[in-house]
Motif scaffolding. Structure first.
Motif, PDB file in Angstrom:
ATOM      1  N   GLY A 148      83.985  91.378  33.717  1.00 46.93           N
ATOM      2  CA  GLY A 148      85.071  90.429  33.546  1.00 46.93           C
ATOM      3  C   GLY A 148      84.822  89.578  32.317  1.00 46.93           C
ATOM      4  N   ILE A 149      85.727  89.642  31.350  1.00 49.79           N
ATOM      5  CA  ILE A 149      85.536  88.942  30.078  1.00 49.79           C
ATOM      6  C   ILE A 149      86.587  87.860  29.859  1.00 49.79           C
ATOM      7  CG2 ILE A 149      85.681  89.231  27.566  1.00 49.79           C
ATOM      8  CD1 ILE A 149      84.281  91.923  27.891  1.00 49.79           C
ATOM      9  N   ASP A 180      85.190  94.758  30.544  1.00 47.86           N
ATOM     10  CA  ASP A 180      86.475  94.368  31.120  1.00 47.86           C
ATOM     11  C   ASP A 180      87.439  95.535  30.966  1.00 47.86           C
ATOM     12  OD1 ASP A 180      87.895  91.262  31.591  1.00 47.86           O
ATOM     13  OD2 ASP A 180      89.160  93.033  31.503  1.00 47.86           O
ATOM     14  N   ILE A 181      88.304  95.704  31.943  1.00 47.20           N
ATOM     15  CA  ILE A 181      89.248  96.818  31.898  1.00 47.20           C
ATOM     16  C   ILE A 181      90.289  96.632  30.807  1.00 47.20           C
ATOM     17  CG2 ILE A 181      90.917  95.892  33.574  1.00 47.20           C
ATOM     18  CD1 ILE A 181      90.901  98.814  34.787  1.00 47.20           C
ATOM     19  N   ASP A 182      90.496  95.378  30.381  1.00 41.23           N
ATOM     20  CA  ASP A 182      91.510  95.105  29.355  1.00 41.23           C
ATOM     21  C   ASP A 182      91.060  93.905  28.522  1.00 41.23           C
ATOM     22  OD1 ASP A 182      93.778  94.882  27.801  1.00 41.23           O
ATOM     23  OD2 ASP A 182      94.990  93.934  29.373  1.00 41.23           O
ATOM     24  N   ILE A 183      90.466  94.163  27.373  1.00 43.02           N
ATOM     25  CA  ILE A 183      90.102  93.088  26.453  1.00 43.02           C
ATOM     26  C   ILE A 183      91.286  92.906  25.510  1.00 43.02           C
ATOM     27  CG2 ILE A 183      88.404  92.204  24.818  1.00 43.02           C
ATOM     28  CD1 ILE A 183      86.432  94.285  25.904  1.00 43.02           C
ATOM     29  N   GLY A 227      86.942  99.018  29.742  1.00 45.14           N
ATOM     30  CA  GLY A 227      87.088 100.039  30.767  1.00 45.14           C
ATOM     31  C   GLY A 227      86.759  99.440  32.118  1.00 45.14           C
ATOM     32  N   SER A 228      86.948 100.214  33.166  1.00 40.58           N
ATOM     33  CA  SER A 228      86.635  99.731  34.508  1.00 40.58           C
ATOM     34  C   SER A 228      85.125  99.560  34.662  1.00 40.58           C
ATOM     35  CB  SER A 228      87.140 100.709  35.563  1.00 40.58           C
ATOM     36  OG  SER A 228      86.654 100.353  36.840  1.00 40.58           O
ATOM     37  N   SER A 229      84.729  98.427  35.214  1.00 38.13           N
ATOM     38  CA  SER A 229      83.299  98.165  35.398  1.00 38.13           C
ATOM     39  C   SER A 229      82.650  99.152  36.356  1.00 38.13           C
ATOM     40  CB  SER A 229      83.086  96.743  35.913  1.00 38.13           C
ATOM     41  OG  SER A 229      83.780  96.550  37.133  1.00 38.13           O
ATOM     42  N   VAL A 230      83.443  99.823  37.189  1.00 36.51           N
ATOM     43  CA  VAL A 230      82.869 100.768  38.149  1.00 36.51           C
ATOM     44  C   VAL A 230      83.084 102.212  37.725  1.00 36.51           C
ATOM     45  CG1 VAL A 230      83.046  99.134  40.059  1.00 36.51           C
ATOM     46  CG2 VAL A 230      84.940 100.700  39.622  1.00 36.51           C
ATOM     47  N   ASP A 231      83.557 102.424  36.511  1.00 34.93           N
ATOM     48  CA  ASP A 231      83.664 103.788  35.998  1.00 34.93           C
ATOM     49  C   ASP A 231      82.258 104.350  35.804  1.00 34.93           C
ATOM     50  OD1 ASP A 231      85.222 106.008  34.513  1.00 34.93           O
ATOM     51  OD2 ASP A 231      83.641 105.423  33.108  1.00 34.93           O
ATOM     52  N   PRO A 232      81.924 105.481  36.399  1.00 31.56           N
ATOM     53  CA  PRO A 232      80.553 105.990  36.337  1.00 31.56           C
ATOM     54  C   PRO A 232      80.044 106.208  34.908  1.00 31.56           C
ATOM     55  CG  PRO A 232      81.778 107.145  38.036  1.00 31.56           C
ATOM     56  CD  PRO A 232      82.781 106.316  37.277  1.00 31.56           C
ATOM     57  N   ALA A 233      80.889 106.727  34.038  1.00 29.41           N
ATOM     58  CA  ALA A 233      80.455 107.003  32.668  1.00 29.41           C
ATOM     59  C   ALA A 233      80.173 105.709  31.920  1.00 29.41           C
ATOM     60  CB  ALA A 233      81.512 107.822  31.933  1.00 29.41           C
ATOM     61  N   LEU A 234      81.029 104.709  32.101  1.00 32.75           N
ATOM     62  CA  LEU A 234      80.815 103.430  31.431  1.00 32.75           C
ATOM     63  C   LEU A 234      79.570 102.744  31.982  1.00 32.75           C
ATOM     64  CD1 LEU A 234      83.559 100.897  30.470  1.00 32.75           C
ATOM     65  CD2 LEU A 234      81.361 100.130  31.337  1.00 32.75           C
ATOM     66  N   PHE A 235      79.411 102.772  33.304  1.00 34.63           N
ATOM     67  CA  PHE A 235      78.213 102.161  33.883  1.00 34.63           C
ATOM     68  C   PHE A 235      76.949 102.855  33.373  1.00 34.63           C
ATOM     69  CE2 PHE A 235      74.827 102.245  37.058  1.00 34.63           C
ATOM     70  CZ  PHE A 235      74.504 100.896  37.064  1.00 34.63           C
ATOM     71  N   ALA A 236      77.005 104.166  33.203  1.00 38.11           N
ATOM     72  CA  ALA A 236      75.829 104.891  32.708  1.00 38.11           C
ATOM     73  C   ALA A 236      75.416 104.377  31.332  1.00 38.11           C
ATOM     74  CB  ALA A 236      76.113 106.385  32.662  1.00 38.11           C
ATOM     75  N   ASN A 278      87.778  92.277  38.895  1.00 36.21           N
ATOM     76  CA  ASN A 278      88.704  92.446  40.019  1.00 36.21           C
ATOM     77  C   ASN A 278      88.042  91.906  41.295  1.00 36.21           C
ATOM     78  OD1 ASN A 278      90.062  93.597  42.271  1.00 36.21           O
ATOM     79  ND2 ASN A 278      90.791  95.292  41.023  1.00 36.21           N
ATOM     80  N   HIS A 279      88.743  91.007  42.018  1.00 38.53           N
ATOM     81  CA  HIS A 279      88.133  90.303  43.141  1.00 38.53           C
ATOM     82  C   HIS A 279      88.396  90.943  44.501  1.00 38.53           C
ATOM     83  CE1 HIS A 279      86.760  87.342  40.449  1.00 38.53           C
ATOM     84  NE2 HIS A 279      87.806  86.553  40.414  1.00 38.53           N
TER      85      HIS A 279
END
Length: 270
Positions: free
Chosen positions: A77-78, A119-122, A144-153, A172-173
Motif C-alpha cells: 500500500g503506497i 501497490d496495485i495502482d501507483i 501490482g497486487s501485493s499477493v501476486d506470486p511473481a511480484l512477491f517472488a 486492500n483491507h
C-alpha cells in the motif's frame, strides 16, 4: 535510583495504567470513531508527502524503526507515498548516526538501507511526487497486487540480501487479502522486528463507516490478524530464515498511543 531508570519505570507505569483504564480507552475509541467522520488522518504530511495516518501511528513508526534499526522495510500500500518517505527518512537518520558513531563521512547514496513499496495502482501524480522527492534514492516501488506470486517472488529475492527486515501491511483491507499478505510477508520479518498491520480498528467501528468499502465488521485486517495468529499457534509456520515463526501482540505500543488505527496490529516477532 538512577534518574534515567527512574523515568523509564515511570513511563512503564503510565502505559500499564492506561491499559487498565477502560474509561480512558473507551473515550479514545470514541475520538477515533468521530475523527473518521472528518477524514482526520488525511490532514498530515511527512516531509511534504501526504501520509494518511493518525499522527500517533506515525510516531509509533519512528519509535519502532529507531529501536529495531532495520536495513529493509517492506510496505504494501503506497497511496501518496508519505509512509514510504517516513520510513526512508528514518533509515537515512540511521545511516547518519552510524556514520557519526564511526567517525566517517556519510555518502547518502552508498547505504544499502532502503524501503520497498508495492501497490496495485501507483497513480501518476503520486509516482511523480515520490520519484522527485529528495529521499527517492532510498525507495523502490513495484506496481501490482501485493499477493501476486511473481511480484512477491521479486520482493522476497531482494529481502534475501538484508539482515534486519520490518514489514508494514496497508493495502486492500479485506480479511482474505490481509491474511494472504500475512502468509507471504510476515515470514520475512526478522527476529526482534515487527510486522505491523494497519487499520485493524475497522473491526471496532460502526458498519456505516465502511459502507462504501469491500471490508467491514467481521471482514477486515483485525479478523485476518486473529486468524493468522491462531494458525501460528495451532499449525505453526516457518520464517524465511528457517526458524519457527512466532509473533506476539505488542499491547504496550497501542496502550502507549491510546489513539491508534491499529489495535492488535503491532506484531513483534519473538
Amino acid at each position: 535510583m538512577d534518574p534515567v531508570e527512574d523515568f523509564r519505570q515511570r513511563v512503564d507505569r503510565n502505559i500499564k495504567g492506561i491499559g487498565a483504564d477502560r474509561d480512558f480507552l473507551g473515550l479514545s475509541n470514541i475520538w477515533i470513531r468521530e475523527s473518521i467522520r472528518h477524514e482526520y488522518a488525511q490532514n498530515f504530511t511527512w516531509l511534504g508527502r501526504p501520509i494518511i495516518q493518525v499522527p500517533q501511528d506515525s510516531y509509533a513508526m519512528q519509535e519502532l524503526i529507531w529501536a529495531c534499526r532495520p536495513d529493509l522495510i517492506i510496505e504494501t500500500g503506497i497511496a501518496h507515498g508519505g509512509s514510504l518517505v517516513l520510513s526512508a527518512s528514518m533509515l537515512a537518520l540511521l545511516d547518519y548516526t552510524d556514520a557519526v558513531a564511526a567517525g566517517e563521512t556519510l555518502d547518502p547514496r552508498a547505504s544499502r538501507r532502503k524501503v520497498v513499496g508495492v501497490d496495485i495502482d501507483i497513480r501518476p501524480h503520486n509516482r511523480a511526487g515520490i520519484e522527485s522527492h529528495p529521499l527517492a534514492h532510498k525507495i523502490q516501488t513495484f506496481q501490482g497486487s501485493s499477493v501476486d506470486p511473481a511480484l512477491f517472488a521479486e520482493i522476497a529475492a531482494i529481502a534475501k540480501d538484508y539482515q534486519r527486515i520490518m514489514v508494514f501491511l496497508d493495502s486492500n483491507h479485506t480479511h482474505e487479502h490481509v491474511l494472504a499478505e500475512l502468509e507471504l510477508y510476515a515470514p520475512l520479518t526478522t527476529a526482534g522486528s515487527y510486522c505491523v498491520v494497519w487499520d485493524t480498528g475497522v473491526e471496532d467501528l460502526p458498519d456505516e463507516l465502511s459502507a462504501n468499502r469491500p471490508w467491514g465488521k467481521g471482514d477486515n485486517p483485525k479478523t485476518a490478524v486473529w486468524a493468522y495468529m491462531k494458525a501460528l499457534a495451532d499449525e505453526g509456520r516457518t520464517a524465511s530464515d528457517g526458524a519457527p515463526l512466532r509473533f506476539e501482540y505488542d499491547k504496550t505500543i497501542e496502550n502507549k498511543l491510546t489513539i491508534t488505527a491499529s489495535p492488535d496490529g503491532f506484531l513483534k516477532r519473538v
